[in-house]
Design a protein around this motif. Structure first.
Motif, PDB file in Angstrom:
ATOM      1  N   THR A 147       6.668  -4.660   7.194  1.00  0.00           N
ATOM      2  CA  THR A 147       7.636  -4.989   6.093  1.00  0.00           C
ATOM      3  C   THR A 147       7.215  -6.168   5.457  1.00  0.00           C
ATOM      4  N   ALA A 148       6.877  -7.225   6.355  1.00  0.00           N
ATOM      5  CA  ALA A 148       6.355  -8.513   5.801  1.00  0.00           C
ATOM      6  C   ALA A 148       5.203  -8.539   5.021  1.00  0.00           C
ATOM      7  N   LEU A 149       4.394  -7.630   5.507  1.00  0.00           N
ATOM      8  CA  LEU A 149       2.970  -7.491   4.940  1.00  0.00           C
ATOM      9  C   LEU A 149       3.112  -6.306   3.762  1.00  0.00           C
ATOM     10  N   GLY A 150       4.127  -5.641   3.742  1.00  0.00           N
ATOM     11  CA  GLY A 150       4.209  -4.426   2.599  1.00  0.00           C
ATOM     12  C   GLY A 150       3.380  -3.340   3.086  1.00  0.00           C
ATOM     13  N   LEU A 151       3.139  -2.946   4.150  1.00  0.00           N
ATOM     14  CA  LEU A 151       2.217  -1.986   4.653  1.00  0.00           C
ATOM     15  C   LEU A 151       3.183  -0.695   5.488  1.00  0.00           C
ATOM     16  N   ASP A 152       2.353   0.331   5.411  1.00  0.00           N
ATOM     17  CA  ASP A 152       2.898   1.426   6.099  1.00  0.00           C
ATOM     18  C   ASP A 152       2.231   1.241   7.861  1.00  0.00           C
ATOM     19  N   PRO A 153       3.210   1.825   8.737  1.00  0.00           N
ATOM     20  CA  PRO A 153       2.929   1.765  10.224  1.00  0.00           C
ATOM     21  C   PRO A 153       1.372   2.232  10.208  1.00  0.00           C
ATOM     22  N   GLN A 154       0.682   3.341   9.487  1.00  0.00           N
ATOM     23  CA  GLN A 154      -0.582   3.717   9.831  1.00  0.00           C
ATOM     24  C   GLN A 154      -1.742   3.107   9.080  1.00  0.00           C
ATOM     25  N   ALA A 155      -1.331   1.893   8.669  1.00  0.00           N
ATOM     26  CA  ALA A 155      -2.417   1.075   7.879  1.00  0.00           C
ATOM     27  C   ALA A 155      -3.572   0.659   8.971  1.00  0.00           C
ATOM     28  N   SER A 156      -4.631   0.633   8.177  1.00  0.00           N
ATOM     29  CA  SER A 156      -6.052   0.218   8.911  1.00  0.00           C
ATOM     30  C   SER A 156      -5.847  -1.191   9.142  1.00  0.00           C
ATOM     31  N   GLU A 157      -7.111  -1.765   9.728  1.00  0.00           N
ATOM     32  CA  GLU A 157      -7.305  -3.177   9.852  1.00  0.00           C
ATOM     33  C   GLU A 157      -7.698  -3.730   8.739  1.00  0.00           C
ATOM     34  N   ALA A 158      -8.387  -2.896   7.941  1.00  0.00           N
ATOM     35  CA  ALA A 158      -9.000  -3.672   6.539  1.00  0.00           C
ATOM     36  C   ALA A 158      -7.589  -3.645   5.665  1.00  0.00           C
ATOM     37  N   GLU A 159      -6.956  -2.514   5.742  1.00  0.00           N
ATOM     38  CA  GLU A 159      -5.518  -2.750   4.816  1.00  0.00           C
ATOM     39  C   GLU A 159      -4.663  -4.004   5.221  1.00  0.00           C
ATOM     40  N   ILE A 160      -4.635  -4.144   6.604  1.00  0.00           N
ATOM     41  CA  ILE A 160      -3.739  -5.295   6.939  1.00  0.00           C
ATOM     42  C   ILE A 160      -4.330  -6.628   6.654  1.00  0.00           C
ATOM     43  N   GLN A 161      -5.763  -6.476   6.939  1.00  0.00           N
ATOM     44  CA  GLN A 161      -6.425  -8.137   6.300  1.00  0.00           C
ATOM     45  C   GLN A 161      -6.061  -8.373   4.800  1.00  0.00           C
ATOM     46  N   ALA A 162      -6.342  -7.289   4.082  1.00  0.00           N
ATOM     47  CA  ALA A 162      -6.162  -7.529   2.538  1.00  0.00           C
ATOM     48  C   ALA A 162      -4.851  -7.728   2.012  1.00  0.00           C
ATOM     49  N   ALA A 163      -3.838  -7.014   2.852  1.00  0.00           N
ATOM     50  CA  ALA A 163      -2.510  -7.191   2.408  1.00  0.00           C
ATOM     51  C   ALA A 163      -1.944  -8.559   2.880  1.00  0.00           C
ATOM     52  N   CYS A 164      -2.325  -9.054   3.976  1.00  0.00           N
ATOM     53  CA  CYS A 164      -2.144 -10.473   4.772  1.00  0.00           C
ATOM     54  C   CYS A 164      -2.875 -11.480   3.630  1.00  0.00           C
ATOM     55  N   GLU A 165      -4.177 -11.378   3.039  1.00  0.00           N
ATOM     56  CA  GLU A 165      -4.525 -12.289   2.233  1.00  0.00           C
ATOM     57  C   GLU A 165      -3.821 -12.378   0.859  1.00  0.00           C
ATOM     58  N   ALA A 166      -3.315 -11.139   0.260  1.00  0.00           N
ATOM     59  CA  ALA A 166      -2.540 -11.147  -0.891  1.00  0.00           C
ATOM     60  C   ALA A 166      -1.454 -11.694  -0.842  1.00  0.00           C
ATOM     61  N   THR A 167      -0.771 -11.237   0.179  1.00  0.00           N
ATOM     62  CA  THR A 167       0.732 -11.764   0.482  1.00  0.00           C
ATOM     63  C   THR A 167       0.510 -13.674   0.792  1.00  0.00           C
ATOM     64  N   LEU A 168      -0.634 -13.792   1.579  1.00  0.00           N
ATOM     65  CA  LEU A 168      -0.392 -15.403   1.600  1.00  0.00           C
ATOM     66  C   LEU A 168      -0.585 -16.047   0.206  1.00  0.00           C
ATOM     67  N   ALA A 169      -1.651 -15.598  -0.606  1.00  0.00           N
ATOM     68  CA  ALA A 169      -2.131 -16.176  -1.668  1.00  0.00           C
ATOM     69  C   ALA A 169      -0.620 -16.158  -2.658  1.00  0.00           C
ATOM     70  N   ARG A 170       0.243 -15.156  -2.498  1.00  0.00           N
ATOM     71  CA  ARG A 170       1.371 -14.960  -3.430  1.00  0.00           C
ATOM     72  C   ARG A 170       2.514 -16.174  -3.028  1.00  0.00           C
ATOM     73  N   VAL A 171       2.557 -16.205  -1.561  1.00  0.00           N
ATOM     74  CA  VAL A 171       3.529 -17.030  -1.072  1.00  0.00           C
ATOM     75  C   VAL A 171       3.158 -18.378  -0.955  1.00  0.00           C
TER      76      VAL A 171
END
Length: 101
Positions: free
Chosen positions: A24-48
């Motif tokens: 939820t913190a990263l805005g992902l589904d539980p089936q997200a791949s590692e690449a999706e996790i990395q991208a979501a983390c970078e985008a959320t960090l930039a926004r936050v």
């Protein structure tokens, strides 16, 4: 005094007002791949980290930079992620049938 404030800031950085899971913190589904996790983390960090108010809002909403990095690290680790997913599944079961008083 500065050392004490730095220690306090580091201790409080992992706190969150609203309890949210890593997905939820990263805005992902539980089936997200590692690449999706990395991208979501970078985008959320930039926004936050865009402004002081964004940092405060991120802290309140469970998206502090420290928490986001910890979520990324845990979800990208093939040994830690299954344990985290089991923990979430257990919490879902426990809260589906809360204890009766």
């Amino acid at each position: 005094m500065a050392g004490a404030l730095d220690r306090l800031r580091g201790w409080v950085a992992g706190w969150t007002v609203l309890p949210v899971d890593h997905y939820t913190a990263l805005g992902l589904d539980p089936q997200a791949s590692e690449a999706e996790i990395q991208a979501a983390c970078e985008a959320t960090l930039a926004r936050v980290t865009a402004s002081g108010w964004a940092r405060v809002l991120g802290f309140v909403c469970g998206q502090s930079p420290t928490r986001l990095r910890r979520a990324r690290d845990e979800l990208c680790d093939p040994l830690l992620r299954p344990g985290y997913d089991r923990h979430l599944a257990m919490l879902r079961v426990l809260f589906r049938y809360p204890p009766q008083t």
